[in-house]
Design an enzyme around this catalytic site. Structure first.
Site, mmCIF file in Angstrom:
data_model
loop_
_atom_site.group_PDB
_atom_site.id
_atom_site.type_symbol
_atom_site.label_atom_id
_atom_site.label_comp_id
_atom_site.label_asym_id
_atom_site.label_seq_id
_atom_site.Cartn_x
_atom_site.Cartn_y
_atom_site.Cartn_z
ATOM 1 N N ASN A 9 0.980 -1.075 0.054
ATOM 2 C CA ASN A 9 -0.050 0.076 -0.143
ATOM 3 C C ASN A 9 0.965 1.182 0.097
ATOM 4 O O ASN A 9 1.603 1.528 0.914
ATOM 5 C CB ASN A 9 -1.086 -0.040 1.291
ATOM 6 C CG ASN A 9 -1.692 1.213 1.315
ATOM 7 O OD1 ASN A 9 -1.692 2.101 0.432
ATOM 8 N ND2 ASN A 9 -2.160 1.536 2.576
ATOM 9 N N TRP A 10 1.006 1.832 -0.908
ATOM 10 C CA TRP A 10 2.077 2.963 -1.171
ATOM 11 C C TRP A 10 1.386 4.366 -0.624
ATOM 12 O O TRP A 10 2.146 5.199 -0.684
ATOM 13 C CB TRP A 10 2.466 3.013 -2.534
ATOM 14 C CG TRP A 10 3.144 2.175 -3.539
ATOM 15 C CD1 TRP A 10 3.448 0.774 -2.763
ATOM 16 C CD2 TRP A 10 3.775 1.930 -4.712
ATOM 17 N NE1 TRP A 10 4.085 0.220 -3.598
ATOM 18 C CE2 TRP A 10 4.312 0.666 -5.012
ATOM 19 C CE3 TRP A 10 3.730 2.931 -5.432
ATOM 20 C CZ2 TRP A 10 5.057 0.376 -5.796
ATOM 21 C CZ3 TRP A 10 4.376 2.521 -6.839
ATOM 22 C CH2 TRP A 10 4.990 1.195 -6.922
ATOM 23 N N LYS A 11 -0.028 4.156 -0.477
ATOM 24 C CA LYS A 11 -0.577 5.659 0.181
ATOM 25 C C LYS A 11 -0.434 6.627 -0.685
ATOM 26 O O LYS A 11 -0.550 6.568 -2.045
ATOM 27 C CB LYS A 11 -0.014 5.820 1.490
ATOM 28 C CG LYS A 11 -0.062 4.332 2.543
ATOM 29 C CD LYS A 11 0.024 4.807 3.812
ATOM 30 C CE LYS A 11 0.383 3.676 4.884
ATOM 31 N NZ LYS A 11 0.075 3.666 6.020
ATOM 32 N N HIS A 94 -9.305 1.000 4.299
ATOM 33 C CA HIS A 94 -8.236 1.154 5.508
ATOM 34 C C HIS A 94 -8.413 2.068 6.559
ATOM 35 O O HIS A 94 -9.133 2.936 6.334
ATOM 36 C CB HIS A 94 -7.118 1.814 4.366
ATOM 37 C CG HIS A 94 -5.857 1.913 4.986
ATOM 38 N ND1 HIS A 94 -5.518 2.851 6.066
ATOM 39 C CD2 HIS A 94 -4.861 0.873 4.976
ATOM 40 C CE1 HIS A 94 -4.109 2.475 6.228
ATOM 41 N NE2 HIS A 94 -3.736 1.343 5.763
ATOM 42 N N GLU A 96 -6.815 4.691 7.537
ATOM 43 C CA GLU A 96 -6.730 5.997 7.598
ATOM 44 C C GLU A 96 -8.018 6.751 6.736
ATOM 45 O O GLU A 96 -8.302 7.765 6.673
ATOM 46 C CB GLU A 96 -5.627 6.209 6.587
ATOM 47 C CG GLU A 96 -4.144 5.913 7.279
ATOM 48 C CD GLU A 96 -3.065 5.534 6.599
ATOM 49 O OE1 GLU A 96 -2.887 5.451 5.401
ATOM 50 O OE2 GLU A 96 -2.110 4.964 7.281
ATOM 51 N N GLU A 166 -4.994 -5.028 10.458
ATOM 52 C CA GLU A 166 -4.227 -4.044 10.641
ATOM 53 C C GLU A 166 -4.702 -3.292 11.893
ATOM 54 O O GLU A 166 -5.547 -2.566 12.040
ATOM 55 C CB GLU A 166 -4.378 -3.302 9.518
ATOM 56 C CG GLU A 166 -4.116 -3.760 8.167
ATOM 57 C CD GLU A 166 -3.324 -2.858 7.106
ATOM 58 O OE1 GLU A 166 -2.162 -3.134 6.783
ATOM 59 O OE2 GLU A 166 -3.988 -1.687 7.083
ATOM 60 N N GLY A 172 2.335 2.165 10.666
ATOM 61 C CA GLY A 172 3.337 3.452 10.351
ATOM 62 C C GLY A 172 3.910 3.725 11.763
ATOM 63 O O GLY A 172 4.753 4.784 11.817
ATOM 64 N N SER A 213 3.305 -2.129 10.176
ATOM 65 C CA SER A 213 4.817 -2.020 10.446
ATOM 66 C C SER A 213 5.732 -3.436 10.396
ATOM 67 O O SER A 213 6.349 -3.705 10.865
ATOM 68 C CB SER A 213 5.372 -1.737 12.052
ATOM 69 O OG SER A 213 4.717 -0.351 12.161
ATOM 70 N N GLY A 234 2.895 -1.168 4.282
ATOM 71 C CA GLY A 234 2.860 0.375 3.889
ATOM 72 C C GLY A 234 4.389 0.719 3.783
ATOM 73 O O GLY A 234 4.750 0.524 2.626
ATOM 74 N N GLY A 235 4.956 1.362 4.695
ATOM 75 C CA GLY A 235 6.350 2.081 4.666
ATOM 76 C C GLY A 235 7.228 1.147 3.817
ATOM 77 O O GLY A 235 8.029 1.519 3.024
HETATM 78 C C1 PEP Z 1 -0.643 0.138 5.979
HETATM 79 O O1 PEP Z 1 -0.871 1.406 5.683
HETATM 80 O O2 PEP Z 1 -1.667 -0.547 5.636
HETATM 81 C C2 PEP Z 1 0.524 -0.286 6.788
HETATM 82 C C3 PEP Z 1 0.221 -1.532 7.193
HETATM 83 O O3 PEP Z 1 1.439 0.533 7.043
HETATM 84 P P1 PEP Z 1 2.965 0.148 7.605
HETATM 85 O O4 PEP Z 1 3.455 -1.108 7.030
HETATM 86 O O5 PEP Z 1 3.577 1.458 7.182
HETATM 87 O O6 PEP Z 1 2.573 0.203 9.160
#
Ligand code: PEP
Length: 257
Positions: A9-11, A94, A96, A166, A172, A213, A234-235
């Site tokens: 997920n590049w957001k 998600h 967010e 999640e 994050g 994470s 994500g990251g």
């Molecule tokens: C996400 O945005 O779905 C996520 C899990 O982010 P991260 O891996 O950065 O915690």
């Protein structure tokens, strides 16, 4: 046996040109990971270019949201049918989007139905906040989210949906859930609820990812758990080497099973 699925997920990161560069950097390594489904989910404006790059690839493309109406006066929205021209997957609900854009269990349910009708595989996100966790309400919260998400979804449709557990406190923050904790929720809460809704034969076929994470260092331990069928990343999905390492950890697990 459930095929592991690793989705990035590049957001709201990467221009179209940067997105193409990132995919080009990791494409061949991702394609080499047999037995793992790999998905990249760039921001919408980068989706067509990334999809063109991956047209003959085993690496799939996803979007980060869809709207359920097919067309009309919905300024700023992208219909699932439009996304389906380029994507195979759609992240839905998600945290967010739930937190900053007012998404509810009802809108998530409508989006799932819209995605399915358009032929997209929904990756449906559920997870508890830190406050809910501290109040020991993780289980009831996630059960509620799943009941809302799957309202009116048939058995046949449910089998094709991917769930991403999640925990919001892990997204994050660098503070991933422990493998034991993630496994407990993915198995005893998520899969148990799917069993209650659809029976164990169906629940055993539905893939449940962990997200929050996940990185190159912790992926192998998380993915070794029997109820964790992949990761929503994500990251770490923005760094080619890290994402490839996570995908390889999934490949090692899929070989071992
Ligand atoms: C996400 O945005 O779905 C996520 C899990 O982010 P991260 O891996 O950065 O915690």
């Amino acid at each position: 046996m459930r095929t592991p699925i690793i989705a990035g997920n590049w957001k709201m990161n990467k221009t179209a040109a940067q997105a193409v560069d990132l995919v080009a950097e990791m494409r061949s390594d991702l394609e080499a990971a047999e037995g793992v489904e790999c998905v990249v989910c760039p921001p919408y404006l980068a989706v067509p270019d990334v999809a063109r790059l991956l047209v003959d690839s085993t690496v799939a493309v996803g979007c980060q949201d869809v709207y359920w109406k097919e067309s009309g006066a919905f300024t700023g929205e992208v219909a699932a049918v439009m996304a389906a021209e380029f994507c195979q997957y759609a992240i839905i609900g998600h945290s967010e989007r739930r937190e900053y854009f007012g998404e509810t269990d009802q809108s998530v349910n409508s989006k799932i139905k819209g995605a399915l009708a358009a032929g997209l595989v929904p990756i449906v996100c559920v997870g508890e906040s830190l406050e809910l966790r501290q109040a020991e309400k993780t289980e009831s919260w996630i059960i509620g989210q799943l009941h809302g998400a799957f309202e009116g979804i048939s058995v046949e449709q449910a089998i094709g949906i991917v769930i991403a557990y999640e925990p919001i406190w892990a997204i994050g923050t660098g503070l991933a859930a422990t493998a034991e904790e993630a496994e407990r929720v993915c198995g005893q809460v998520v899969r148990a609820t799917l069993t209650e809704l659809y029976g164990s034969g169906v629940a055993e076929q539905i893939r449940v990812q962990y997200g929050g994470s996940v990185n190159a260092g912790n992926a192998a331990e998380l993915l070794a758990k029997p109820n964790i069928d992949g990761a929503l990343v994500g990251g770490a999905s923005l760094k080619a080497a890290d994402f490839v390492t996570i995908v390889r950890a999934a490949q090692a697990q899929s070989r071992a099973r």
